[in-house]
Scaffold this active site. Structure first.
Site, PDB file in Angstrom:
ATOM      1  N   ASP A 207       0.746  -1.051  -0.056  1.00 46.68           N
ATOM      2  CA  ASP A 207       0.023  -0.074  -0.250  1.00 46.68           C
ATOM      3  C   ASP A 207       0.965   1.478  -0.072  1.00 46.68           C
ATOM      4  O   ASP A 207       2.036   1.179   0.325  1.00 46.68           O
ATOM      5  CB  ASP A 207      -0.740  -0.029   1.282  1.00 46.68           C
ATOM      6  CG  ASP A 207      -1.838   1.325   1.310  1.00 46.68           C
ATOM      7  OD1 ASP A 207      -2.499   1.550   0.307  1.00 46.68           O
ATOM      8  OD2 ASP A 207      -1.873   1.807   2.496  1.00 46.68           O
TER       9      ASP A 207
ATOM     10  N   ASP B 288      -0.002   4.981   0.816  1.00 47.62           N
ATOM     11  CA  ASP B 288      -0.400   6.107   1.925  1.00 47.62           C
ATOM     12  C   ASP B 288      -0.516   5.577   3.409  1.00 47.62           C
ATOM     13  O   ASP B 288      -0.978   4.671   3.534  1.00 47.62           O
ATOM     14  CB  ASP B 288      -1.748   6.750   1.693  1.00 47.62           C
ATOM     15  CG  ASP B 288      -1.763   7.493   0.295  1.00 47.62           C
ATOM     16  OD1 ASP B 288      -0.534   8.177  -0.196  1.00 47.62           O
ATOM     17  OD2 ASP B 288      -2.988   7.231  -0.292  1.00 47.62           O
TER      18      ASP B 288
END
Length: 219
Positions: free
Chosen positions: A3, A5
């Site tokens: 991922d 953020d």
């Protein structure tokens, strides 16, 4: 797989891009901030309508056009992203690459915000929210295909593997994420890693015995 953020970056690139557009005068500083904050709260709570959000998030881009996008995003990279490229995150990505692992960033943020960020991490494989294009090749404000969010991340990774003639049974997979929104993909991979996890994910990771990685120091 990573991922982006709050996992590889200590900030949310999508939210930060919104703040940046306020800074450069593309959006109303009061109304945009109010709506951006509201959408972000829904994301954290797991209740975000990603189609509504993307229409909102890319409207200023859609109106300004591609040339303005490139100029603005280059500034965004210099002022907002480069200061947040942490050595620990870069080393983690490069460590997997040195081992010969195929590395991809899998994010719910749209491709226009994230492709240059993925490039800054040295990761050419990006699975992001893809944007529909009009006849002239510029964005319409709609999402193309399955958005890479929640269960959609599993769908998109499955498609990514299939495009390479692979299935889940053919590969050994690891996914790093901070968010409860990513539980579907964390549950699907062989090696889930709760990375800088939000409070709910930290509790779940402890219950499941998943590895916990606080990449930017103690929580």
């Amino acid at each position: 797989m990573f991922d982006l953020d709050h996992t590889l970056l200590p900030i949310d690139s999508d939210y930060s891009w919104g703040e940046f557009t306020q800074q450069i005068g593309w959006t109303d500083p009061v109304e945009f901030k109010r709506r951006n904050d509201d959408f972000y709260a829904h994301y954290v709570a797991g209740t975000l309508d990603v189609h509504d959000y993307v229409r909102f998030a890319v409207e200023a881009l859609r109106q300004r056009g591609e040339a303005a996008y490139h100029e603005a995003h280059a500034r965004f990279m210099r002022e907002w992203i480069q200061p947040n490229l942490r050595p620990a995150a870069l080393d983690l990505v490069r460590g997997h690459q040195r081992q010969g692992d195929a590395v991809a960033i899998v994010t719910a943020t749209n491709e226009l915000v994230t492709r240059p960020i993925a490039a800054a991490f040295g990761v050419p494989e990006l699975i992001a929210v893809e944007l529909e294009r009009d006849a002239g090749g510029w964005i319409t404000g709609e999402i193309a295909g399955v958005p890479s969010m929640r269960d959609g991340k599993v769908v998109r990774v499955t498609q990514w593997l299939a495009a390479r003639g692979l299935d889940w049974a053919d590969v050994e997979t690891t996914f790093y994420s901070d968010s409860m929104n990513d539980v579907p993909l964390l549950e699907r991979v062989d090696h889930p890693v709760a990375t800088n996890p939000d409070p709910r994910l930290r509790v779940l990771a402890l219950e499941r015995g998943w590895r916990i990685l606080d990449l930017f120091g103690n929580p």
